[in-house]
Design an enzyme around this catalytic site. Structure first.
Site, PDB file in Angstrom:
ATOM      1  N   GLU A 141       5.845  12.622  -3.569  1.00  0.00           N
ATOM      2  CA  GLU A 141       6.256  12.216  -2.221  1.00  0.00           C
ATOM      3  C   GLU A 141       7.811  11.945  -2.427  1.00  0.00           C
ATOM      4  OE1 GLU A 141       3.528   9.857   0.190  1.00  0.00           O
ATOM      5  OE2 GLU A 141       2.221  10.135  -1.642  1.00  0.00           O
ATOM      6  N   CYS A 199      14.598   7.760  -1.017  1.00  0.00           N
ATOM      7  CA  CYS A 199      13.593   7.334  -1.820  1.00  0.00           C
ATOM      8  C   CYS A 199      12.920   8.511  -2.871  1.00  0.00           C
ATOM      9  CB  CYS A 199      12.651   6.374  -1.429  1.00  0.00           C
ATOM     10  SG  CYS A 199      11.700   5.374  -2.759  1.00  0.00           S
ATOM     11  N   CYS A 240       1.217   7.416 -11.130  1.00  0.00           N
ATOM     12  CA  CYS A 240       1.967   6.341 -12.002  1.00  0.00           C
ATOM     13  C   CYS A 240       0.981   5.771 -13.047  1.00  0.00           C
ATOM     14  CB  CYS A 240       2.794   5.194 -11.242  1.00  0.00           C
ATOM     15  SG  CYS A 240       3.697   3.995 -12.016  1.00  0.00           S
ATOM     16  N   CYS A 265       0.235  -1.278 -10.987  1.00  0.00           N
ATOM     17  CA  CYS A 265       0.554  -2.612 -10.469  1.00  0.00           C
ATOM     18  C   CYS A 265      -0.471  -2.682  -9.043  1.00  0.00           C
ATOM     19  CB  CYS A 265       1.941  -2.578  -9.861  1.00  0.00           C
ATOM     20  SG  CYS A 265       3.191  -2.186 -10.933  1.00  0.00           S
ATOM     21  N   SER A 289      15.092   1.971 -10.335  1.00  0.00           N
ATOM     22  CA  SER A 289      14.331   0.735 -10.291  1.00  0.00           C
ATOM     23  C   SER A 289      13.140   0.661 -11.380  1.00  0.00           C
ATOM     24  CB  SER A 289      13.813   0.565  -8.884  1.00  0.00           C
ATOM     25  OG  SER A 289      13.011  -0.362  -8.883  1.00  0.00           O
ATOM     26  N   ASN A 312       3.171  -4.806   1.816  1.00  0.00           N
ATOM     27  CA  ASN A 312       2.463  -3.943   2.563  1.00  0.00           C
ATOM     28  C   ASN A 312       0.886  -3.785   2.530  1.00  0.00           C
ATOM     29  OD1 ASN A 312       5.038  -2.953   4.187  1.00  0.00           O
ATOM     30  ND2 ASN A 312       5.690  -2.205   2.142  1.00  0.00           N
ATOM     31  N   CYS A 367       7.162   0.757   0.619  1.00  0.00           N
ATOM     32  CA  CYS A 367       7.022   0.228  -0.902  1.00  0.00           C
ATOM     33  C   CYS A 367       5.597   0.079  -1.213  1.00  0.00           C
ATOM     34  CB  CYS A 367       7.742  -1.040  -1.288  1.00  0.00           C
ATOM     35  SG  CYS A 367       9.532  -0.486  -1.263  1.00  0.00           S
TER      36      CYS A 367
HETATM   37  S1  SF4 Z   1       4.854  -0.314  -8.186  1.00  0.00           S
HETATM   38 FE1  SF4 Z   1       5.897   1.392  -8.982  1.00  0.00          FE
HETATM   39  S2  SF4 Z   1       5.667   1.119 -11.364  1.00  0.00           S
HETATM   40 FE2  SF4 Z   1       3.989  -0.079 -10.164  1.00  0.00          FE
HETATM   41  S3  SF4 Z   1       2.127   1.222  -9.879  1.00  0.00           S
HETATM   42 FE3  SF4 Z   1       3.540   1.643  -7.928  1.00  0.00          FE
HETATM   43  S4  SF4 Z   1       5.026   3.364  -8.618  1.00  0.00           S
HETATM   44 FE4  SF4 Z   1       4.019   2.511 -10.608  1.00  0.00          FE
END
Ligand code: SF4
Length: 337
Positions: free
Chosen positions: A91, A104, A111, A115, A188, A287, A330
């Site tokens: 994306e 972005c 990933c 997180c 980042s 979010n 985000c």
């Molecule tokens: S915030 Fe960034 S590093 Fe953390 S799981 Fe999502 S995409 Fe991955």
């Protein structure tokens, strides 16, 4: 190293490839003009000899992503879902303001960092992208409008794919390609400390942003598994090294989460981190997230937090969430094919 997308190659690699295949090395510069200035979508469309065109066609791809969906938010933010040649989702988000168009980009499909507040993290990692696949996301936007800023903060942990991110930054910075100043390129990281040092060693043309998210070690560890590998004190040491050696400012991304990162104690912890460092803070209100334990704070809590942090002359901006209605904000990138 072998690549399937021609845009993943550096100029020197392309020159070598041409020389090894009996072609004139100077054609590399011509090819790069076609790729980055003219944004050619096919080898056929390049004004190069037929034999060279055939060689390129049988060796490389010039187009790696197929557009699956385009969504436009009521605030003008646009999100594209692409499919890679091996069928994986990627994306890209374009965030317009009056003076800028920031893109972005994703550096991986999915990933691995996990997180807690991030939908991409729930997908797991498919694979890292080639530099050409990263650049193509930007070129696709550039065909529609001038791109002023690139943020490596879409799907994926950029520093877990540093080779491709470095190559993409080099091409974006290259005067003969996109000529973007390093201040317009932001990489980042969630906090992969050894790779922060490597980014510096490689002299990658970019600025650094770090997802601090929370300002105490325990809360950060509960939200970001990366904190178990590199705890907050180590991360801060890595940031200090970066600042000392680069003489640059670092942006810290901070997420406002009810009961976790938006209290007076959290404000005091954040002040302690930011005040002695050349850092500025971008705060983002959490979010929409799948975890019921993670909620956005009330406006009063946010206002009080910001007042406390600013009262100590800490540079903190609160970023307006963009593209929430199309899941482009985000932590929300997780569309499936
Ligand atoms: S915030 Fe960034 S590093 Fe953390 S799981 Fe999502 S995409 Fe991955």
């Amino acid at each position: 190293m072998s690549f399937s997308d021609i845009k993943s190659l550096t100029n020197a690699e392309l020159r070598n490839f041409l020389a090894e295949n009996g072609q004139k090395p100077y054609r590399a510069e011509q090819i790069r003009v076609w790729l980055y200035k003219n944004m050619a979508e096919s080898f056929e469309g390049m004004n190069v000899p037929k034999e060279l065109c055939e060689l390129l066609e049988k060796t490389f791809r010039i187009k790696s992503l197929t557009q699956e969906t385009r969504l436009e938010s009521s605030d003008g933010t646009v999100k594209w879902l692409y499919k890679t040649a091996d069928g994986l989702p990627v994306e890209t988000v374009m965030i317009p303001t009056e003076t800028r168009a920031s893109v972005c980009v994703s550096t991986q499909s999915g990933c691995a960092m996990g997180c807690a507040f991030c939908r991409t993290g729930k997908m797991g990692l498919n694979r890292s992208l080639e530099a050409g696949e990263i650049l193509e996301q930007i070129i696709n936007v550039w065909r529609i409008q001038t791109v002023t800023n690139v943020i490596f903060m879409g799907m994926g942990e950029p520093l877990m794919n540093l080779e491709s991110v470095h190559r993409a930054c080099e091409t974006l910075h290259d005067q003969k390609a996109f000529s973007m100043g390093k201040g317009r390129l932001t990489v980042s990281t969630s906090g992969v400390v050894p790779k922060i040092a490597e980014l510096l060693e490689r002299n990658t043309p970019c600025q650094l942003a770090v997802s601090l998210v929370a300002a105490d070690n325990e809360t950060r560890a509960s939200l970001m598994p990366v904190n178990k590998s590199w705890a907050l004190p180590e991360l801060l040491e890595g940031i200090d090294n970066y600042i000392r050696k680069s003489d640059e400012w670092v942006t810290l991304e901070y997420i406002l989460i009810k009961g976790k990162t938006c209290s007076p104690k959290a404000a005091a912890d954040l002040i302690k981190i930011v005040k002695p460092r050349r850092c500025k803070v971008n705060a983002i209100v959490l979010n929409d997230c799948e975890d019921p334990n993670l909620q956005a704070p009330s406006q009063e809590e946010i206002d009080e937090f910001m007042r406390l942090v600013r009262s100590e002359a800490v540079q903190i901006n609160i970023r307006n969430p963009r593209g929430r209605d199309i899941f482009a904000a985000c932590g929300q990138l997780a569309m499936r094919l």
